[in-house]
Design an enzyme around this catalytic site. Structure first.
Site, short mmCIF file in Angstrom:
data_model
loop_
_atom_site.label_atom_id
_atom_site.label_comp_id
_atom_site.label_asym_id
_atom_site.label_seq_id
_atom_site.Cartn_x
_atom_site.Cartn_y
_atom_site.Cartn_z
N GLU A 178 95.56 10.77 -84.42
CA GLU A 178 95.09 10.52 -83.05
C GLU A 178 95.01 9.02 -82.78
O GLU A 178 95.42 8.55 -81.71
CB GLU A 178 93.73 11.16 -82.84
CG GLU A 178 93.74 12.66 -82.84
CD GLU A 178 92.34 13.24 -82.73
OE1 GLU A 178 92.14 14.12 -81.89
OE2 GLU A 178 91.45 12.79 -83.48
N ASP B 33 90.47 25.58 -85.11
CA ASP B 33 90.23 26.73 -85.97
C ASP B 33 88.99 27.46 -85.46
O ASP B 33 88.33 27.00 -84.54
CB ASP B 33 90.06 26.30 -87.43
CG ASP B 33 88.91 25.30 -87.59
OD1 ASP B 33 87.75 25.74 -87.66
OD2 ASP B 33 89.17 24.08 -87.63
#
Length: 253
Positions: free
Chosen positions: A13, A217
């Site tokens: 990122e 997740d």
């Protein structure tokens, strides 16, 4: 003058953010690399949060004390807790709680001692701005990624949620842990390891904070399976898309 901190959770990122900063300059403080520069005319400092609450709090404090940032935006991934928060969805935080804070019986469980606070709010204006651009950034991601890179996820049906995000010094990765967190904090949408600590620092200093988390997740027994691919293929690209949209909307000062 305002200076905006762009805090990333993962190296991928941060690399994507730095690619949008044409004049970044590195300064190393407390073993961390802080990148000072500009993005869409905004004076910004980009940095990795590091993992865990203490590391994240140190990063946030250094941003304020050494670099004089006046507001912070955090982008990263999280595990989904609420049943309706699915992998590929996005959560804009409205408040934060440390799910592993427990000084009972001296203080109520989850309350940060000597503050009288359990939930630390995000900045309403910054969070509203994130909430406005998040669906647009999701659309940007869907348009830019071929379906073969969706990792089997229905990204074109991904949802944007807003609400409580829980932080703790543990990567939640079992069905048992996830169920226990849902029982204790039924309002929590997602779980991660940094933002509640950053929120406490920002509260102490009076610095606005907003955070957006992409759900990588379900914080269960399968939490680790596709984590690296999700970060590289989806989360890092989404972070840049949402920041692009956000910085285009925020006034330059």
């Amino acid at each position: 003058m305002t200076r905006l901190a762009l805090i990333s959770a993962m190296h991928e990122e941060l690399a994507a953010v730095l690619a949008r900063m044409p004049d970044e300059q590195k300064t190393v403080v407390a073993g961390r690399e802080f990148w000072v520069g500009h993005w869409q005319g905004h004076d910004v400092v980009a940095v990795l949060s590091r993992i865990g609450k203490v590391a994240a709090a140190t990063t946030a404090t250094t941003l304020i004390e050494r670099f004089g940032v006046t507001r912070m935006v955090f982008t990263g991934v999280a595990g989904g807790l609420a049943p309706h928060v699915n992998v590929g969805d996005v959560v804009v935080a409205r408040e934060f709680v440390q799910h592993d804070m427990d000084a009972s019986p001296l203080f109520p469980r989850h309350e940060v001692p000597l503050t009288g606070m359990t939930y630390f709010p995000s900045d309403a204006a910054l969070s509203d701005a994130l909430l406005a651009v998040a669906p647009l950034a999701l659309a940007d991601l869907v348009q830019s990624l071929p379906p073969s890179d969706w990792l089997g996820l229905p990204l074109d049906a991904a949802q944007v949620h807003q609400g409580l995000v829980a932080s703790g010094d543990r990567f939640v990765s079992t069905d048992l842990e996830s169920a226990e967190l849902q029982r204790r904090l039924p309002q929590a949408l997602a779980v991660e390891m940094e933002c509640a600590a950053i929120a406490q620092v920002c509260h102490d200093y009076g610095v606005p904070l907003a955070a957006v988390r992409t759900i990588s997740d379900r914080a269960d027994d399968a939490a680790y399976v596709d984590f690296p691919r999700f970060i590289q293929t989806i989360a890092s690209r989404y972070s840049v898309a949402v920041l692009d949209r956000l910085l285009a909307q925020l006034p330059v000062s």
